[in-house]
Design an enzyme around this catalytic site. Structure first.
Site, PDB file in Angstrom:
ATOM      1  N   ASP A  78       0.880  -1.138   0.000  1.00 26.09           N
ATOM      2  CA  ASP A  78       0.000   0.000   0.000  1.00 26.09           C
ATOM      3  C   ASP A  78       0.938   1.213   0.000  1.00 26.09           C
ATOM      4  O   ASP A  78       2.090   1.094   0.399  1.00 26.09           O
ATOM      5  CB  ASP A  78      -0.839  -0.083   1.276  1.00 26.09           C
ATOM      6  N   ASP A 128      -0.996  -0.350   5.910  1.00 19.64           N
ATOM      7  CA  ASP A 128      -1.200   0.259   7.220  1.00 19.64           C
ATOM      8  C   ASP A 128      -2.612  -0.009   7.693  1.00 19.64           C
ATOM      9  O   ASP A 128      -2.977   0.326   8.804  1.00 19.64           O
ATOM     10  CB  ASP A 128      -0.945   1.762   7.174  1.00 19.64           C
ATOM     11  N   ASP A 153      -7.517  -1.368   4.281  1.00 15.89           N
ATOM     12  CA  ASP A 153      -7.072  -2.577   3.587  1.00 15.89           C
ATOM     13  C   ASP A 153      -6.990  -3.846   4.411  1.00 15.89           C
ATOM     14  O   ASP A 153      -6.290  -4.774   4.045  1.00 15.89           O
ATOM     15  CB  ASP A 153      -5.792  -2.338   2.774  1.00 15.89           C
TER      16      ASP A 153
HETATM   17  P1  ADP Z   1      -3.654   4.419  -0.328  1.00 20.98           P
HETATM   18  O1  ADP Z   1      -4.046   3.327  -1.234  1.00 20.98           O
HETATM   19  O2  ADP Z   1      -2.560   5.255  -0.939  1.00 20.98           O
HETATM   20  O3  ADP Z   1      -3.307   3.990   1.035  1.00 20.98           O
HETATM   21  P2  ADP Z   1      -6.455   5.125   0.217  1.00 20.98           P
HETATM   22  O4  ADP Z   1      -7.009   3.920  -0.459  1.00 20.98           O
HETATM   23  O5  ADP Z   1      -6.607   5.219   1.684  1.00 20.98           O
HETATM   24  O6  ADP Z   1      -4.932   5.412  -0.203  1.00 20.98           O
HETATM   25  O7  ADP Z   1      -7.124   6.409  -0.431  1.00 20.98           O
HETATM   26  C1  ADP Z   1      -7.080   6.601  -1.827  1.00 20.98           C
HETATM   27  C2  ADP Z   1      -7.408   8.003  -2.248  1.00 20.98           C
HETATM   28  O8  ADP Z   1      -8.724   8.355  -1.840  1.00 20.98           O
HETATM   29  C3  ADP Z   1      -6.512   9.046  -1.643  1.00 20.98           C
HETATM   30  O9  ADP Z   1      -5.355   9.247  -2.398  1.00 20.98           O
HETATM   31  C4  ADP Z   1      -7.414  10.284  -1.675  1.00 20.98           C
HETATM   32  O10 ADP Z   1      -7.376  10.873  -2.955  1.00 20.98           O
HETATM   33  C5  ADP Z   1      -8.787   9.709  -1.442  1.00 20.98           C
HETATM   34  N1  ADP Z   1      -9.170   9.755  -0.038  1.00 20.98           N
HETATM   35  C6  ADP Z   1      -9.280   8.730   0.824  1.00 20.98           C
HETATM   36  N2  ADP Z   1      -9.657   9.139   2.044  1.00 20.98           N
HETATM   37  C7  ADP Z   1      -9.779  10.472   1.959  1.00 20.98           C
HETATM   38  C8  ADP Z   1     -10.155  11.505   2.885  1.00 20.98           C
HETATM   39  N3  ADP Z   1     -10.437  11.232   4.164  1.00 20.98           N
HETATM   40  N4  ADP Z   1     -10.182  12.755   2.426  1.00 20.98           N
HETATM   41  C9  ADP Z   1      -9.885  13.054   1.177  1.00 20.98           C
HETATM   42  N5  ADP Z   1      -9.535  12.154   0.260  1.00 20.98           N
HETATM   43  C10 ADP Z   1      -9.488  10.870   0.622  1.00 20.98           C
HETATM   44 MG    MG Z   2      -3.422   3.238   2.994  1.00 22.11          MG
END
Ligand code: ADP
Ligand code: MG
Length: 634
Positions: free
Chosen positions: A332, A526, A530
């Protein structure tokens, strides 16, 4: 050494002394010169035999009585009783001395085994000696020591210098350095001040701290770690299960073979029955599987211990085994390869939109989210957040958040979230994660935030490649541009962007499927969004320090210090453990097979002495080898 072991040692020493005296007398021919000398010798050698081995005979008898006779106690009992019984064959050489010696050396081996197991247990327990005995609580103006389990969430506790932090919490006052090595293997102390969160199990080194607890004792870091390690032995590796099944089948087979040798070789080859019985007895002695039965679980136990010393919690030996075979690692991005603390790079408000208003809407909408992005947006907001104004907060996993702020419907998140609501967005040339903000269906503009790469993120990827991992893949919900920049900087082999949480599961499934041979797929996350991916991968690895509880629950391996470079170390420890297990299996079986062949009546080279030294020697070497698992290379 514990008392039981000391008692056994005393018994062995006494038996050995008696045995030595008798052996000298026997060699000097004293027994032969006596009337009924053979029978006196027989009775005399029974004395050290029984001193050393009465418990083995008792256990063998117990096994027979409970209809579960096939274990090493039975093998040793038959073999040694048989050696004594040879005296009843008129044409056979007597073997009483060997009978007693086999029992003696078998017991020396058994003592060493229990000592080694105890020592390994103890060194793991020492490492895990992080459980606090008490917490200091102010009561009526006085500091009282209470059971940490009695402290409620939100209570304030005082941690003096030299004490272990008993519960997870946030520092209310005081500054100090914390020794976190018991949890993370990290030797550099961590400086904490007001507002810092501290994990239970750390040792307070330099200043008194007042801490407001954030979780009850049973949910604190310490309790969770202890629970993980205690349960680790239940999830047995395939190799381990194989060995215990093997021993169950193997022992009756060996007893049957020995019987066949004793009965058929006189019939088939016309050998004297005393010779064939002797071969059968040697066969039994050398066939004892204890080298494997003890050393294999001991190796896994040592490997898990070594890992936890580096702050890597492995929830069972089966995961250590799987980890050794990992050749694809998926990551991730946010919170795993990056710190998850975003800084605001730019705020691009649309025409006629007030920049501060945009930020205020964003911060209010994010106020209830635990996502690293949300925490960072709130942290960088200069104004105060009025929680009264916020309602109907909804998280769209992997996309963003929607909420009602002051009767306005606020939407903050990525392209996909905006598309779902038919809102046109303006894109941005800046590199970083983009947060589009829309209010009441109107696009207001976007905030560009950027995350810092973890210090050791590059080292982590390089380390995996060096360890022979064939493919590293980054899976992220972030947009293409941000993902590409990180991927290029770190040198991951592949990346996939704009994934929803369920897409990550699909990606890991595709990796599992496209896989040939025995290689296993690990996923490192983290845990924000996920946990399902952690469950689906062959090996799920979670960041324990900042990871969510759900992730730590779902993962097979937890990295306490959140350092992705620990994955390569975990793989090295796993491989070392597995290779030691294999060495022991091959070595023990090879030596045993050779001695068994030498013992066959047609060959007849092996003696009872060779058999017992073979058996005990192999056990001792296998155990010493297994104990190497406990050592970690820094
Ligand atoms: P990653 O896969 O990098 O860990 P996430 O799956 O948690 O990221 O989130 C993917 C995308 O969704 C982020 O890059 C962001 O654009 C958007 N996102 C997720 N949660 C939030 C939030 N609380 N506020 C704003 N955007 C969010
Ligand atoms: Mg993440």
């Amino acid at each position: 050494m514990n008392n039981k072991q000391k008692k056994k040692l005393r018994r062995i020493v006494v038996a050995l002394a008696v045995f030595a005296v008798l052996e000298v007398l026997a060699v000097a021919g004293v027994f032969e010169s006596l009337p009924y000398g053979l029978w006196i010798e027989f009775a005399a050698f029974l004395v050290p035999y029984l001193i050393a081995g009465y418990d083995v005979l008792r256990r063998a008898w117990h096994g027979i009585a409970h209809r579960q006779p096939f274990d090493e106690n039975l093998l040793m009992s038959i073999a040694t009783i048989g050696a004594f019984a040879l005296v009843f064959f008129p044409d056979a050489e007597p073997h009483m001395a060997e009978g007693a010696a086999v029992m003696l050396f078998y017991q020396v081996g058994a003592l060493f085994e229990s000592y080694a197991v105890g020592k390994t247990r103890k060194s793991i327990a020492d490492m895990m000696d992080i459980a606090p005995d008490y917490a200091n609580v102010m009561q009526g103006g006085e500091l009282m020591q209470v059971d940490p389990a009695d402290v409620a969430v939100g209570d304030e506790i005082v941690v003096k210098v030299g004490e272990r932090v008993p519960l997870d919490g946030v520092v209310v006052s005081g500054r100090s350095q914390l020794d976190t090595s018991a949890l993370t293997g990290e030797s550099v102390p961590r400086v904490v001040g007001e507002g810092a969160s501290v994990a239970s199990g750390c040792v307070n080194m330099t200043g008194v701290l007042t801490i407001r607890t954030t979780s009850a004792f049973e949910n604190s870091t310490v309790s969770r770690i202890l629970e993980l390690v205690e349960n680790a032995s239940e999830k047995k590796a395939r190799t381990e299960n194989f060995i215990s099944r093997f021993a169950r089948v193997y022992t009756p087979v060996v007893v049957g073979l020995a019987l066949a040798i004793a009965v058929f070789s006189p019939l088939a080859f016309g050998l004297p029955i005393s010779e064939s019985v002797k071969s059968a007895l040697i066969f039994l002695v050398v066939s004892c599987p204890c080298a494997l039965v003890i050393s294999v679980p001991l190796s896994f136990f040592g490997g898990i211990g070594a890992a936890s010393r580096s702050g890597i919690l492995v929830k069972g030996s089966s995961y250590l085994e799987a980890l050794a075979q990992v050749d694809t690692v998926a990551f991730d991005k946010t919170g795993t390869l990056t710190n998850g603390t975003f800084g605001v790079v730019a705020v691009h408000a649309g025409e006629g939109v007030d920049r501060d208003l945009l930020l205020s809407f964003a911060a209010h909408a994010e106020a209830y989210s635990d996502h690293p992005i949300a925490l960072s947006v709130v942290a960088s907001y200069a104004g105060t957040i009025d929680r009264e104004k916020i309602a109907e907060v909804e998280e769209h996993g992997g996309q963003g958040v929607s909420a009602r702020v002051d009767s306005h419907r606020v939407l903050i998140g990525n392209d996909a979230l905006m598309r779902a609501e038919d809102i046109d967005v303006r894109n941005c040339h800046l590199v970083g994660t983009i947060l589009h903000v829309a209010v009441d269906g109107e696009y207001l503009g976007h905030i560009i935030i950027a995350d810092m790469m973890k210090d050791d993120a590059k080292e982590a990827i390089d380390g995996l490649h060096a360890a022979g991992v064939k493919k590293t893949v980054m899976l992220t919900g972030d947009r293409e541009q941000a993902a590409a920049a990180v991927a290029a900087e770190l040198g991951v082999d592949e990346y996939r962007a704009q994934l929803m949480p369920q897409d990550k599961v699909a990606q890991v499934e595709a990796l599992l499927e496209s896989h040939d041979g025995n290689g296993k797929v690990a996923f490192v996350g983290d845990g924000i969004n996920d946990a399902p991916v952690l469950m689906r991968a062959d090996v799920g690895i979670a960041m324990g320090g900042m990871g969510s509880d759900a992730a730590i629950e779902a993962a097979d391996i937890v990295l306490m210090n959140d350092k992705p470079s620990q994955i390569a170390r975990a793989i090295r420890i796993a491989r070392k453990t597995l290779s030691i297990v294999k060495q022991n299996i091959v070595f023990a079986l090879a030596v045993k097979v050779v001695i068994m062949i030498l013992a066959l009546p047609m060959i007849g080279i092996a003696t009872m002495w060779l058999a017992v030294f073979g058996d005990v020697g192999v056990s001792v070497l296998a155990i010493l080898n297994a104990m190497r698992c406990l050592r970690v290379r820094k």
